[in-house]
Design an enzyme around this catalytic site. Sequence first.
Site, PDB file in Angstrom:
ATOM      1  N   LYS A 125      -4.422 -15.152 -12.537  1.00 53.02           N
ATOM      2  CA  LYS A 125      -5.772 -15.418 -12.056  1.00 53.02           C
ATOM      3  C   LYS A 125      -6.699 -14.222 -12.233  1.00 53.02           C
ATOM      4  O   LYS A 125      -6.265 -13.097 -12.430  1.00 53.02           O
ATOM      5  CB  LYS A 125      -5.717 -15.852 -10.597  1.00 53.02           C
ATOM      6  CG  LYS A 125      -5.199 -14.817  -9.638  1.00 53.02           C
ATOM      7  CD  LYS A 125      -5.324 -15.350  -8.217  1.00 53.02           C
ATOM      8  CE  LYS A 125      -5.169 -14.204  -7.226  1.00 53.02           C
ATOM      9  NZ  LYS A 125      -5.395 -14.551  -5.857  1.00 53.02           N
TER      10      LYS A 125
ATOM     11  N   LYS B 138       0.842  -1.211   0.000  1.00 51.73           N
ATOM     12  CA  LYS B 138       0.000   0.000   0.000  1.00 51.73           C
ATOM     13  C   LYS B 138       0.867   1.247   0.000  1.00 51.73           C
ATOM     14  O   LYS B 138       0.532   2.252  -0.633  1.00 51.73           O
ATOM     15  CB  LYS B 138      -0.915   0.017   1.229  1.00 51.73           C
ATOM     16  CG  LYS B 138      -1.983  -1.033   1.195  1.00 51.73           C
ATOM     17  CD  LYS B 138      -3.078  -0.685   0.206  1.00 51.73           C
ATOM     18  CE  LYS B 138      -4.148  -1.751   0.223  1.00 51.73           C
ATOM     19  NZ  LYS B 138      -5.112  -1.668  -0.830  1.00 51.73           N
TER      20      LYS B 138
ATOM     21  N   LYS C 115      -9.772  -8.430  -9.192  1.00 53.58           N
ATOM     22  CA  LYS C 115     -10.562  -7.209  -9.239  1.00 53.58           C
ATOM     23  C   LYS C 115      -9.836  -6.107  -9.982  1.00 53.58           C
ATOM     24  O   LYS C 115     -10.382  -5.440 -10.838  1.00 53.58           O
ATOM     25  CB  LYS C 115     -10.839  -6.737  -7.810  1.00 53.58           C
ATOM     26  CG  LYS C 115     -12.301  -6.824  -7.479  1.00 53.58           C
ATOM     27  CD  LYS C 115     -12.576  -6.481  -6.050  1.00 53.58           C
ATOM     28  CE  LYS C 115     -13.780  -7.292  -5.616  1.00 53.58           C
ATOM     29  NZ  LYS C 115     -13.868  -7.524  -4.218  1.00 53.58           N
TER      30      LYS C 115
END
Length: 329
Positions: free
Chosen positions: A194, A111, A197
């Site tokens: 994969k 982050k 989002k």
Amino acid sequence: METVLSGIRSTGHLHLGNYYGALRNFVKLQDEYKCFFFIADLHSLTTHPHPDDFHSSVKIILSEYLAAGLDPEKSALFVQSDIPEICELYVLLNMLAYKGELERTTSFKDKVRKQADNVNAGLLTYPVLMASDILIHRATKVPVGKDQEQHLEIARVLARRFNNLYGTEVFPEPHALSFGKDLIKVPGLDGSGKMGKSEGNGIYLNDDQQTITKKVMKAVTDAGPTKPNSEMPDSVKNLFTLLSIVSEPSTVEYFREKYNDCSIRYGDLKKQLAADICKQTLPIKERIDAIYNDDEYLRKAVRRGTEQARESAAATLALAKKAVGFKVF
Ligand code: TRP
């Protein structure tokens, strides 16, 4: 009976990866364990969502989980912010969590790189809030993916530290519940890894037929096999994996033979794949739409779960506060 608990972040819609990789297994757990499933709306505040969108993202995720089979009669379904005891435990646990160990968390370091302009304290203590979610119900089994293992380790460390410091056994150590052979990895449509989002390579449970068809027809492939029985490139392998998840075995076999004798037309395979995905997801989408628009049903679904969660949370918090030394006058 052991307690299973999992939190779901309220950001975005659920995609096929969430459904086949996690949600379908959650649905099965409901018959085997005492289950708590909640929407982690407090966690989502780390990214400062707009107030106008905040409630609707909770409502979307709740509707999608209900539509996909979470049953309010079997599991306690609730929203994190409705359980104030979580925040109280969070304060207690924050006193035991060290800045250094939180800074070393992979998700925190990620982050810091990705949102350098918003490295807030909530982000640093994200794992402490998550530990509070789990420990407040003394849950021992937590069905989460690999990316959450480090957070679970912090929950165990905090449970142990609390118990040792205050000479108590209030908190059992939580462990990841892995689905072993039932774990399905759903690939994306862009030929890479994969479905995710942020990758923009996904099919969502609330996509309509046209959207699904368009996405599948645009999926990455190669020019087609030129030699019999040749190795598939990853992009084509991914389409076959998706096919094996949503279609009949005979369909998969049919296209595999076509691939092997070089007569395959990817357009046909994609048309079939899109149709079979639709067959699986459109009934869910219909339920999502109905549930999303039924406020009375949603209210009922969380009412019972919230009551159960508050009762369980209050009992744990009372024990924890007693151990710390709090006493009422
Ligand atoms: N951090 C989890 C995720 O990103 C969500 C979460 C919050 C959670 N609290 C939890 C998961 C407690 C399991 C248990 O997916």
